[in-house]
Motif scaffolding. Structure first.
Motif: not given
Length: 170
Positions: A84-92
Motif C-alpha cells: 500500500h505505498g510506493r517503495h523504491r526497493l520493490v520497484e527495483l
C-alpha cells in the motif's frame, strides 16, 4: 553520524552498535555497497527509514548487477505497508526480476522478533527487535552470518510470492 569508512567486508571483525534508523541505514548501505554476490534481508515490513533510501537502492542495484551469479532475497513478515505505498526497493525488484525476489514470510515465521541483513555470508546487521533500531553490525562475522543465513533459507523455502506485488505499478 555513524562512521564505517574503516570497516571492510570480510576483514573487520569489530561489532559496531546501532541505535537509530540513521545508523541502521548507514550500516546497511555500507555492507551492501561492499558485497559481491548475495544479500539476504529478513524484515518486518521493509522499513522505509532503512530500505527506501536512494543510496541503499543504488548499492542493492550494483550488487545485483555485479556478477551473473549475484542475487538478492527479501523476506517480509507484514506485506501491507509494502503493498500500500510506493517503495523504491520493490520497484527495483520489479525491474530486476531475475536477480531480486521478495517473498511473504510463512505464518510460522511472522512472529520472529528480529530483523537482519546478511551480505555474502560474512557481514551481518542484526536488529534486536523487528521494529526497533538498536542492534549491531559486523563486517566480518562469518559464523553468525551463516547461522542467520541458514534461518533465512529455512523461512525462504516456505515463504510465498505475494500476488499483490505483481499488481503494483512499477
Amino acid at each position: 553520524m555513524l562512521d564505517l569508512s574503516r570497516h571492510v567486508l570480510g576483514e573487520t571483525d569489530t561489532p559496531v552498535p546501532l541505535e537509530t534508523s540513521d545508523d541502521c541505514r548507514a550500516a546497511a548501505t555500507e555492507l551492501v555497497r561492499q558485497g559481491h554476490r548475495t544479500l539476504l534481508i529478513f524484515t518486518h515490513d521493509l522499513d522505509r527509514k532503512v530500505y527506501d533510501d536512494a543510496d541503499f537502492i543504488d548499492a542493492v542495484s550494483a550488487l545485483a548487477r555485479r556478477h551473473h551469479l549475484s542475487w538478492v532475497r527479501i523476506l517480509v513478515q507484514d506485506m501491507e505497508p509494502v503493498i500500500h505505498g510506493r517503495h523504491r526497493l520493490v520497484e527495483l525488484a520489479g525491474r530486476l526480476t531475475s536477480r531480486i525476489e521478495i517473498r511473504h514470510a510463512h505464518p510460522d515465521h511472522r512472529s520472529f522478533n528480529k530483523a537482519y541483513l546478511v551480505v555474502d555470508d560474512t557481514g551481518l546487521l542484526l536488529r534486536d527487535t523487528a521494529r526497533g533500531y538498536s542492534g549491531s553490525v559486523n563486517f566480518y562475522a562469518p559464523h553468525a552470518a551463516r547461522e542467520y543465513a541458514a534461518l533465512f533459507h529455512k523461512a525462504w523455502d516456505v515463504g510465498e510470492r505475494d500476488p499483490n506485488l505483481n499488481r503494483l505499478h512499477l
